[in-house]
Write a protein that holds these residues in place. Structure first.
Motif, PDB file in Angstrom:
ATOM      1  N   ASP A 146      66.038   0.298  55.154  1.00  0.00           N
ATOM      2  CA  ASP A 146      66.781  -0.967  55.112  1.00  0.00           C
ATOM      3  C   ASP A 146      66.972  -1.525  56.519  1.00  0.00           C
ATOM      4  OD1 ASP A 146      66.954  -0.693  52.365  1.00  0.00           O
ATOM      5  OD2 ASP A 146      69.018   0.052  52.396  1.00  0.00           O
ATOM      6  N   PHE A 147      67.257  -0.634  57.485  1.00  0.00           N
ATOM      7  CA  PHE A 147      67.389  -1.080  58.874  1.00  0.00           C
ATOM      8  C   PHE A 147      66.086  -1.704  59.349  1.00  0.00           C
ATOM      9  CE2 PHE A 147      66.112   0.008  63.202  1.00  0.00           C
ATOM     10  CZ  PHE A 147      66.924  -0.862  63.895  1.00  0.00           C
ATOM     11  N   TYR A 148      64.973  -1.022  59.122  1.00  0.00           N
ATOM     12  CA  TYR A 148      63.678  -1.526  59.582  1.00  0.00           C
ATOM     13  C   TYR A 148      63.384  -2.876  58.942  1.00  0.00           C
ATOM     14  CZ  TYR A 148      58.794  -1.733  60.895  1.00  0.00           C
ATOM     15  OH  TYR A 148      57.593  -2.136  61.419  1.00  0.00           O
ATOM     16  N   GLU A 149      63.664  -2.997  57.658  1.00  0.00           N
ATOM     17  CA  GLU A 149      63.440  -4.269  56.963  1.00  0.00           C
ATOM     18  C   GLU A 149      64.303  -5.374  57.575  1.00  0.00           C
ATOM     19  OE1 GLU A 149      64.050  -6.190  52.534  1.00  0.00           O
ATOM     20  OE2 GLU A 149      63.745  -4.028  52.694  1.00  0.00           O
ATOM     21  N   ALA A 150      65.568  -5.070  57.854  1.00  0.00           N
ATOM     22  CA  ALA A 150      66.467  -6.061  58.457  1.00  0.00           C
ATOM     23  C   ALA A 150      65.992  -6.457  59.855  1.00  0.00           C
ATOM     24  CB  ALA A 150      67.891  -5.512  58.515  1.00  0.00           C
ATOM     25  N   LEU A 151      65.487  -5.498  60.617  1.00  0.00           N
ATOM     26  CA  LEU A 151      64.976  -5.793  61.952  1.00  0.00           C
ATOM     27  C   LEU A 151      63.759  -6.712  61.873  1.00  0.00           C
ATOM     28  CD1 LEU A 151      65.165  -5.274  65.006  1.00  0.00           C
ATOM     29  CD2 LEU A 151      63.728  -3.249  64.645  1.00  0.00           C
ATOM     30  N   ILE A 152      62.849  -6.414  60.968  1.00  0.00           N
ATOM     31  CA  ILE A 152      61.663  -7.267  60.790  1.00  0.00           C
ATOM     32  C   ILE A 152      62.086  -8.663  60.342  1.00  0.00           C
ATOM     33  CG2 ILE A 152      59.542  -7.570  59.426  1.00  0.00           C
ATOM     34  CD1 ILE A 152      59.452  -5.363  61.640  1.00  0.00           C
ATOM     35  N   GLU A 153      63.025  -8.736  59.412  1.00  0.00           N
ATOM     36  CA  GLU A 153      63.509 -10.040  58.937  1.00  0.00           C
ATOM     37  C   GLU A 153      64.154 -10.838  60.060  1.00  0.00           C
ATOM     38  OE1 GLU A 153      66.098  -9.485  55.602  1.00  0.00           O
ATOM     39  OE2 GLU A 153      64.478  -8.736  54.327  1.00  0.00           O
TER      40      GLU A 153
END
Length: 74
Positions: A26-33
């Motif tokens: 979820d962190f990685y997804e939020a960072l990419i977003e």
């Protein structure tokens, strides 16, 4: 300087190098977003600002130096 800040400087918490994120995907997804729609230069500037915000949150130069070493080591 507050007594809490003085205590943190005297006895900084060591860098946590073991996996510690509650939800790493979820962190990685939020960072990419967070980078969506940014040009490369904007993305680099965002990363630099993010590092400064997180460094301020950590607050300990000793811990930050540990993080620098860990990042260099890969």
């Amino acid at each position: 300087m507050s007594s809490t800040m003085q205590q943190q400087q005297q006895h900084p918490t060591p860098l946590i190098a073991a996996p510690n994120l509650e939800a790493p995907d979820d962190f990685y997804e939020a960072l990419i977003e967070a980078h969506q729609g940014m040009a490369t230069e904007e993305s680099h500037a965002f990363n630099a600002r993010l590092v400064l915000v997180l460094a301020n949150h950590i607050g300990s130069l000793a811990v930050l130096r540990e993080a620098f070493d860990a990042a260099r080591a890969g």
